[in-house]
Write a protein that holds these residues in place. Structure first.
Motif, PDB file in Angstrom:
ATOM      1  N   UNK A 139       0.843  -1.190   0.000  1.00 44.36           N
ATOM      2  CA  UNK A 139       0.000   0.000   0.000  1.00 44.36           C
ATOM      3  C   UNK A 139       0.882   1.245   0.000  1.00 44.36           C
ATOM      4  N   UNK A 140       0.566   2.179  -0.856  1.00 45.87           N
ATOM      5  CA  UNK A 140       1.221   3.483  -0.892  1.00 45.87           C
ATOM      6  C   UNK A 140       0.257   4.477  -0.260  1.00 45.87           C
ATOM      7  N   UNK A 141       0.631   5.085   0.870  1.00 47.46           N
ATOM      8  CA  UNK A 141      -0.247   5.981   1.619  1.00 47.46           C
ATOM      9  C   UNK A 141       0.252   7.413   1.494  1.00 47.46           C
ATOM     10  N   UNK A 142      -0.603   8.306   1.003  1.00 49.55           N
ATOM     11  CA  UNK A 142      -0.213   9.685   0.707  1.00 49.55           C
ATOM     12  C   UNK A 142      -1.010  10.670   1.560  1.00 49.55           C
ATOM     13  N   UNK A 143      -0.316  11.425   2.379  1.00 45.40           N
ATOM     14  CA  UNK A 143      -0.966  12.401   3.260  1.00 45.40           C
ATOM     15  C   UNK A 143      -1.140  13.750   2.553  1.00 45.40           C
ATOM     16  N   UNK A 144      -1.825  14.651   3.244  1.00 47.70           N
ATOM     17  CA  UNK A 144      -2.051  15.984   2.707  1.00 47.70           C
ATOM     18  C   UNK A 144      -1.536  17.075   3.627  1.00 47.70           C
ATOM     19  N   UNK A 145      -2.129  18.251   3.537  1.00 45.65           N
ATOM     20  CA  UNK A 145      -1.737  19.445   4.292  1.00 45.65           C
ATOM     21  C   UNK A 145      -2.455  19.451   5.639  1.00 45.65           C
ATOM     22  N   UNK A 146      -1.774  19.853   6.707  1.00 46.50           N
ATOM     23  CA  UNK A 146      -0.408  20.345   6.853  1.00 46.50           C
ATOM     24  C   UNK A 146       0.453  19.318   7.587  1.00 46.50           C
ATOM     25  N   UNK A 147       0.553  18.128   7.088  1.00 45.37           N
ATOM     26  CA  UNK A 147       0.945  16.978   7.888  1.00 45.37           C
ATOM     27  C   UNK A 147       2.214  16.290   7.397  1.00 45.37           C
TER      28      UNK A 147
ATOM     29  N   UNK B  32       0.087  -5.227  10.764  1.00 42.76           N
ATOM     30  CA  UNK B  32      -0.318  -6.432  11.485  1.00 42.76           C
ATOM     31  C   UNK B  32      -1.042  -7.420  10.570  1.00 42.76           C
ATOM     32  N   UNK B  33      -1.690  -6.905   9.521  1.00 42.58           N
ATOM     33  CA  UNK B  33      -2.404  -7.765   8.572  1.00 42.58           C
ATOM     34  C   UNK B  33      -1.474  -8.329   7.489  1.00 42.58           C
ATOM     35  N   UNK B  34      -0.205  -7.962   7.548  1.00 44.51           N
ATOM     36  CA  UNK B  34       0.769  -8.541   6.626  1.00 44.51           C
ATOM     37  C   UNK B  34       1.004  -7.777   5.345  1.00 44.51           C
ATOM     38  N   UNK B  35       0.462  -6.579   5.235  1.00 45.46           N
ATOM     39  CA  UNK B  35       0.615  -5.801   4.009  1.00 45.46           C
ATOM     40  C   UNK B  35       1.948  -5.051   3.978  1.00 45.46           C
ATOM     41  N   UNK B  36       2.451  -4.822   2.767  1.00 46.03           N
ATOM     42  CA  UNK B  36       3.596  -3.938   2.598  1.00 46.03           C
ATOM     43  C   UNK B  36       3.139  -2.501   2.665  1.00 46.03           C
ATOM     44  N   UNK B  37       4.036  -1.607   3.074  1.00 41.41           N
ATOM     45  CA  UNK B  37       3.682  -0.199   3.239  1.00 41.41           C
ATOM     46  C   UNK B  37       4.810   0.702   2.750  1.00 41.41           C
ATOM     47  N   UNK B  38       4.458   1.654   1.922  1.00 36.48           N
ATOM     48  CA  UNK B  38       5.344   2.755   1.538  1.00 36.48           C
ATOM     49  C   UNK B  38       4.595   4.029   1.912  1.00 36.48           C
ATOM     50  N   UNK B  39       5.149   4.780   2.861  1.00 36.34           N
ATOM     51  CA  UNK B  39       4.431   5.933   3.419  1.00 36.34           C
ATOM     52  C   UNK B  39       5.372   7.140   3.452  1.00 36.34           C
ATOM     53  N   UNK B  40       5.350   7.959   2.406  1.00 37.21           N
ATOM     54  CA  UNK B  40       6.289   9.081   2.360  1.00 37.21           C
ATOM     55  C   UNK B  40       5.818  10.312   3.123  1.00 37.21           C
ATOM     56  N   UNK B  41       6.798  11.077   3.595  1.00 37.07           N
ATOM     57  CA  UNK B  41       6.555  12.489   3.868  1.00 37.07           C
ATOM     58  C   UNK B  41       6.483  13.130   2.486  1.00 37.07           C
TER      59      UNK B  41
END
Length: 357
Positions: free
Chosen positions: A62-70, A84-93
Motif C-alpha cells: 500500500x502506498x499511503x499519501x498524506x495531505x496538508x499540513x501533515x 499487522x495484517x501482513x501488508x507492505x507499506x510505503x508511506x512518504x513524507x
C-alpha cells in the motif's frame, strides 16, 4: 503498620502499571523510526519515507499519501493496522513536509512531477504494482497517479477528498469561489487565497496553536464560519483565536505535530496551494493523456459527512463521474480527518475492499 505498608506498595505498583500502559499506548501511536529511508528521486530531490515489506505471501503493498499540513504521521493508525495484517507499506513524507525536501518554488509541486516521484519510491523498493490510498492533497495525487501511471496500480482509494478533475482548474480561483458561494452559501475554497498570499507562512508560524486547533477542530461548523470563506482564516489567526481540538488527536500527538510545524516551517507546504491559485497546475494538467481522464480500475471513496470544505455530496459525484470500474463508497460521521476520527471503521472498510479486489 503492615497494612499501611502493603497499601503504599500497592499504590506504587498501580501507578507504575498505569504509567507503563500510558507509555505503551504512546509508543503505539508512533511510526518506528528505524523503518524510515531516504531516496533521491529521478529529479534529484530527497524523499523520506516509511517502508515495511509484506510479511505474508500474496499481500500487496500500500502506498499511503498524506495531505496538508501533515506528514506520514497522519497514517499512524493505518500503518499499525495493515502492518499487522501482513501488508507492505510505503508511506512518504510528501514534498515540502517532514524529512523530505522542501523547495520553495511552486513549480516543483506540479502534480505530474510528484506523481513521478511516487513511482520512483515504488521502484526503489521493487514494487511493480501497488494500491494507493490518499487523503486531502494526497488524494489529488492518487487521481494523478491514475492519470499518468495507471499500469503501476491495481486500485485507487480516496479519503475525504475525491477525484480532483483537471477540468475544475480550468476555472480561475475567483470563479471557483463564486460558484461555491452560490452552491454552498460560502466560499469553501476561500482559504486557498490566504495560503497562497505572501506572508501567510509567518502568520501561521506565529499562531501555531490557533492554527492547529482550527485545522483539527472539535466543532466542525467552524470550517464554514472561520476556516473556508475568503479572509476568515487569516482573521482568526491574527486575532489569535482558539477552540478545542478534536478528541481524535491526543495531547501528545498535537504537541508532536505542532513541534514539527514549528521546526520545519510552513513556507514549502504552502506551495501546494500556490500552484492552484496560479496557472501552474492548470497548465500542468494539459499533459494528462485523454484516455486516462477516467479511472478504469477499482476505486474506493471514504466520504466524511461532516467535512464542510470537501463536501461529501460533491466529492461522491466527482468519483462516480470518472470511475469506469467498480466503485465502493463508504460514508462516515466524521470531519475531514476521517482516517483519525473514524480510524477503526476506515481500516475495516479498506481491508474488506482490498481483500475483495
Amino acid at each position: 503498620m503492615l497494612y499501611q505498608a502493603l497499601t503504599a506498595v500497592f499504590c506504587i505498583l498501580s501507578a507504575l502499571s498505569t504509567l507503563a500502559a500510558a507509555q505503551t499506548a504512546s509508543n503505539a501511536s508512533l511510526l518506528d523510526p528505524s523503518l524510515y529511508k531516504n531516496v533521491n528521486v529521478t529529479r534529484g530531490l530527497v524523499y523520506h519515507y516509511y517502508y515495511s515489506p509484506p510479511s505474508q505471501v500474496g499481500r500487496p503493498t500500500l502506498l499511503l499519501l498524506h495531505g496538508f499540513p501533515s506528514t506520514s504521521y497522519d497514517w499512524r493508525h493505518q500503518v499499525a493496522f495493515f502492518q499487522d495484517e501482513g501488508y507492505g507499506l510505503v508511506v512518504p513524507d510528501m514534498l515540502g513536509y517532514g524529512g523530505t525536501a522542501k523547495p520553495v518554488d511552486p513549480e516543483f509541486y506540479k502534480s505530474s512531477l510528484i506523481s513521478r516521484d511516487m513511482v520512483d519510491l515504488l521502484d526503489a523498493e521493487n514494487v511493480n504494482e501497488a494500491i494507493v490510498i490518499g487523503h486531502d492533497w494526497g488524494a489529488k495525487i492518487v487521481g494523478r497517479l491514475a492519470n499518468y501511471f495507471p499500469e503501476r496500480f491495481s486500485a485507487f482509494a480516496f479519503l475525504s477528498v475525491g477525484y480532483f478533475a483537471p477540468a475544475v482548474l480550468e476555472r480561475s480561483f475567483a470563479e471557483l469561489n463564486n460558484i461555491t458561494q452560490q452552491v454552498f452559501g460560502y466560499e469553501n475554497f476561500g482559504y486557498w487565497g490566504f495560503f497562497s498570499a505572501e506572508g501567510a507562512d509567518d502568520i501561521i508560524e506565529s499562531h501555531l496553536d490557533s492554527f492547529f486547533n482550527i485545522t483539527f477542530p472539535a466543532d466542525k461548523i467552524l470550517s464554514i464560519t472561520d476556516f473556508a470563506p475568503l479572509g476568515a482564516l487569516q482573521a482568526w489567526l491574527e486575532a489569535n483565536r482558539s477552540t478545542a481540538a478534536g478528541s481524535y488527536v491526543t495531547p501528545e500527538e498535537r504537541s508532536l505535530q505542532i513541534d514539527a510545524m514549528r521546526d520545519e516551517g510552513m513556507t514549502a507546504a504552502l506551495c501546494w496551494y500556490e500552484i492552484l491559485t496560479s496557472t501552474i497546475e492548470r497548465d500542468d494538467n494539459q499533459g494528462i493523456p485523454q484516455e486516462n481522464l477516467t479511472i478504469k480500475k477499482p476505486v474506493f471513496f471514504g466520504a466524511a459527512l461532516e467535512d464542510y470544505v470537501a463536501v461529501a455530496a460533491s466529492q461522491i459525484a466527482s468519483i462516480l463521474q470518472v470511475s469506469e470500474n467498480t466503485t465502493t463508497i463508504q460514508q462516515y460521521d466524521s470531519g475531514h480527518w476521517v482516517m483519525l476520527e473514524a480510524k477503526d471503521q476506515v481500516n475495516s472498510d479498506l481491508l474488506s475492499w482490498i481483500e475483495n479486489l
